[in-house]
Enzyme design. Structure first.
Site, PDB file in Angstrom:
ATOM      1  N   SER A   1       0.822  -1.212   0.000  1.00 48.54           N
ATOM      2  CA  SER A   1       0.000   0.000   0.000  1.00 48.54           C
ATOM      3  C   SER A   1       0.854   1.259   0.000  1.00 48.54           C
ATOM      4  O   SER A   1       0.363   2.350  -0.292  1.00 48.54           O
ATOM      5  CB  SER A   1      -0.946   0.004   1.202  1.00 48.54           C
ATOM      6  OG  SER A   1      -0.214   0.013   2.409  1.00 48.54           O
ATOM      7  N   CYS A   2       2.143   1.129   0.301  1.00 47.52           N
ATOM      8  CA  CYS A   2       3.055   2.274   0.238  1.00 47.52           C
ATOM      9  C   CYS A   2       3.178   2.753  -1.205  1.00 47.52           C
ATOM     10  O   CYS A   2       2.949   2.007  -2.149  1.00 47.52           O
ATOM     11  CB  CYS A   2       4.446   1.892   0.739  1.00 47.52           C
ATOM     12  SG  CYS A   2       4.551   1.634   2.514  1.00 47.52           S
ATOM     13  N   VAL A   3       3.565   4.011  -1.344  1.00 52.64           N
ATOM     14  CA  VAL A   3       3.763   4.603  -2.661  1.00 52.64           C
ATOM     15  C   VAL A   3       5.199   5.105  -2.763  1.00 52.64           C
ATOM     16  O   VAL A   3       5.694   5.771  -1.853  1.00 52.64           O
ATOM     17  CB  VAL A   3       2.788   5.778  -2.896  1.00 52.64           C
ATOM     18  CG1 VAL A   3       3.137   6.557  -4.153  1.00 52.64           C
ATOM     19  CG2 VAL A   3       1.365   5.265  -2.974  1.00 52.64           C
TER      20      VAL A   3
END
Length: 166
Positions: A34-36
């Site tokens: 879910s990190c960008v």
């Protein structure tokens, strides 16, 4: 001979961290769920930067972190860091990550943190007037990203999908 040595420089950027390079080196973020990963590159100045963003904003964090940790603050932080290295003129952005890693389990009942992260970064980029050149985000699978500052090439890898150049 010095250029060959520089080509092998790779800086791995952990969650909530950022890095800036000029002229050479590879900046990477491994195991984005879910990190960008926010990648900024100014081709004329040959300056690149990357942030490994965990959350959309500080209000969602139990433990405060630096500006690279949040989508709402990472853009301004990277631009400031790039300006400290060189006079940047036209930075462009690429976004990688922001997956909904548990979508099959949650079936719409949970918060899609990946999408919230991507939206926060898009808003911050729009506010800063930085265009998004390319994006590989969303879905339900993890990614890793490798940004070659010498060429501007961004390579995205995934176990479930073929490598992609942005």
């Amino acid at each position: 001979m010095a250029d060959v040595a520089h080509a092998s420089v790779e800086i791995h950027v952990n969650v909530g961290q950022s890095a800036v390079r000029r002229d050479h080196g590879v900046l990477s973020c491994i195991g984005l769920g879910s990190c960008v990963a926010l990648i900024l590159f100014d081709r004329a100045a040959r300056v690149g930067a990357i942030a490994h963003i965990l959350l959309p904003n500080e209000a969602l964090s139990r433990a405060r972190g630096g500006p690279a940790k949040y989508g709402s603050t990472a853009v301004a932080h990277l631009l400031q860091e790039m300006r400290a290295v060189a006079a940047i003129e036209a930075p462009e952005a690429r976004l990688v990550g922001g997956a909904s890693m548990f979508s099959t389990i949650l079936k719409g009942a949970g918060v899609n943190m990946g999408e919230r992260n991507v939206q926060a970064v898009r808003r911050a980029l729009a506010a800063a007037g930085v265009p998004i050149l390319a994006e590989d985000s969303g879905g339900d699978y993890g990614r890793s990203v490798f940004f070659d500052v010498a060429t501007g090439e961004v390579r995205v890898t995934s176990i479930r999908h073929a490598d992609r150049i942005l």
